[in-house]
Design a protein around this motif. Sequence first.
Motif: not given
Length: 161
Positions: A52-64
């Motif tokens: 799920n690319l959108i979820l992955e990008v959101l997790v990347f941004v949030a964690v970073a």
Amino acid sequence: MLDWMLMNGWMVWLIIAVLLGVVEILTLDLTFLMLSGGALAASLVSGVTGGNLILEVLVFVAVAVLLLFAIRPRLLRRLHDAPGKDALSNTDRLPGQPCLVLETVTAHTGLVRLDGDVWTARAGGGEQYEVDEQVYVQRVNGATVVVTHVPLNPAGPTVQA
């Protein structure tokens, strides 16, 4: 190629994390390390959810962002406030130490034994010290100690000549 990247998103995020880690090694600022942590989290989410690319990008941004603003400042503070940062060097410890004159010490020449080592020495204040006389380090000037017959004042690091 795009299909493979979407099917193996976890591997793409893992490659991104490694590349960011390499950039961190070159910069040593802890910024890219935090971004690499976000990419690792996105890789984990991609492996669990299956792409799920959108979820992955959101997790990347949030964690970073979390790592950048919550963890990085604390790590930098700990690195800059490391114990021993203001510790004295070996030459800073020498003033006030007693030494034994091995070769007559004048304003231009001389040798002393200091803590078992032989040092080039110069007399402070234009005096002269004879062999087997005990003198004290006034200051260190490169690889030469400037000596005096008076022990240092405990209140200050050097004797005023």
